[in-house]
Design a protein around this motif. Structure first.
Motif, short mmCIF file in Angstrom:
data_model
loop_
_atom_site.label_atom_id
_atom_site.label_comp_id
_atom_site.label_asym_id
_atom_site.label_seq_id
_atom_site.Cartn_x
_atom_site.Cartn_y
_atom_site.Cartn_z
N TYR A 1 6.35 7.95 -6.98
CA TYR A 1 6.30 7.39 -5.63
C TYR A 1 6.53 8.47 -4.59
N VAL A 2 5.71 8.46 -3.52
CA VAL A 2 5.88 9.39 -2.42
C VAL A 2 6.29 8.64 -1.16
N ARG A 3 5.54 7.59 -0.81
CA ARG A 3 5.79 6.92 0.47
C ARG A 3 5.06 5.58 0.53
N THR A 4 5.66 4.63 1.22
CA THR A 4 5.02 3.34 1.49
C THR A 4 4.23 3.47 2.78
N LEU A 5 2.96 3.05 2.73
CA LEU A 5 2.11 3.09 3.91
C LEU A 5 2.14 1.75 4.64
N TRP A 6 2.19 0.63 3.90
CA TRP A 6 2.21 -0.70 4.52
C TRP A 6 2.61 -1.74 3.48
N VAL A 7 3.33 -2.76 3.93
CA VAL A 7 3.62 -3.93 3.10
C VAL A 7 3.21 -5.16 3.91
N ALA A 8 2.28 -5.93 3.36
CA ALA A 8 1.82 -7.17 4.00
C ALA A 8 2.57 -8.32 3.34
N GLY A 9 3.38 -9.00 4.12
CA GLY A 9 4.19 -10.10 3.62
C GLY A 9 5.61 -9.91 4.09
N ARG B 1 -2.29 3.55 -3.94
CA ARG B 1 -2.19 2.39 -4.81
C ARG B 1 -1.89 1.15 -3.97
N ILE B 2 -2.40 0.03 -4.44
CA ILE B 2 -2.10 -1.25 -3.81
C ILE B 2 -1.71 -2.24 -4.89
N SER C 1 7.61 -1.97 -6.25
CA SER C 1 9.03 -2.29 -6.20
C SER C 1 9.83 -1.37 -7.12
N ARG C 2 9.33 -1.15 -8.32
CA ARG C 2 10.01 -0.29 -9.29
C ARG C 2 9.99 1.17 -8.83
N LEU C 3 8.82 1.66 -8.41
CA LEU C 3 8.70 3.06 -8.04
C LEU C 3 9.44 3.39 -6.74
N SER C 4 9.49 2.48 -5.79
CA SER C 4 10.08 2.77 -4.48
C SER C 4 11.52 2.33 -4.35
N ALA C 5 12.12 1.82 -5.41
CA ALA C 5 13.46 1.24 -5.34
C ALA C 5 14.50 2.19 -4.74
N GLY C 6 14.37 3.48 -4.95
CA GLY C 6 15.34 4.43 -4.43
C GLY C 6 15.09 4.87 -3.00
N ASP C 7 14.03 4.37 -2.37
CA ASP C 7 13.68 4.77 -1.01
C ASP C 7 14.24 3.77 -0.01
N ALA C 8 15.38 4.10 0.56
CA ALA C 8 16.04 3.19 1.50
C ALA C 8 15.20 2.95 2.74
N ARG C 9 14.26 3.86 3.06
CA ARG C 9 13.44 3.74 4.26
C ARG C 9 12.06 3.14 3.97
N ARG C 10 11.85 2.62 2.79
CA ARG C 10 10.50 2.21 2.37
C ARG C 10 9.87 1.13 3.26
N VAL D 1 0.88 -1.17 0.00
CA VAL D 1 0.00 0.00 0.00
C VAL D 1 0.92 1.22 0.00
N TYR D 2 0.79 2.06 -1.02
CA TYR D 2 1.70 3.19 -1.14
C TYR D 2 1.01 4.39 -1.75
#
Length: 158
Positions: A53-61, A116-117, A74-83, A44-45
């Motif tokens: 990409y702005v921010r990850t809200l949650w990853v289930a798994g 987006r999810i 994965s593609r959009l957030s790849a540069g976010d080390a804190r994702r 969920v981002y």
């Protein structure tokens, strides 16, 4: 500048800054379909008006080796080390519900941002951008259908 004027200016700034930083809590509920497979991985981002990409809200798994199947995230957030800092949990079983809360700045609401999810389940087809919904007051309380694994997503702002 005189001392009383500086004191008044400092007091005004101290009172104004919290108002600028004011935010709301987003409560997202995703109801999964009974799709007949293993638990789903969900990302969920948030994206901006241009789809960036702005921010990850949650990853289930919990297993990072499967995150590549959440391909848009994965593609959009790849540069976010804190994702993944503090935003991961267990996968979500078929027919189950995922509830996510996140604090968001008021400036993001009704400003073209999108929730987006991405979804994926083992031995089943990946579903990038399974759900795309505007981060807007008009979306609040209105169920948004998913394409493959998600029955509906509902958002509340508190």
């Amino acid at each position: 500048m005189s001392k009383p004027l500086l004191t008044a200016l400092a007091a005004a700034c101290a009172l104004a800054l919290p108002a600028l930083a004011h935010g709301r809590t987003l409560a997202l509920t995703a109801q999964l379909k009974n799709y007949g497979g293993d638990g789903a991985y969900l990302a969920v981002y948030l994206t901006d008006a241009k789809g960036a990409y702005v921010r990850t809200l949650w990853v289930a798994g919990g297993k990072a080796k499967y995150y590549k199947h959440l391909s848009d995230w994965s593609r959009l957030s790849a540069g976010d080390a804190r994702r993944l800092n503090g935003v991961t949990g267990a996968s979500v079983g078929a027919g189950r519900t995922l509830k996510v809360t996140a604090d968001l700045a008021d400036a993001l609401i009704d400003a073209g941002y999108e929730i987006r999810i991405d979804a994926a389940a083992e031995d089943m087809r990946d579903s990038p951008s399974e759900v795309r919904m505007p981060l807007s007051t008009a979306s609040v309380g209105k169920p948004q259908p998913g394409r493959q694994y998600i029955q509906s997503v509902t958002v509340q702002l508190q």
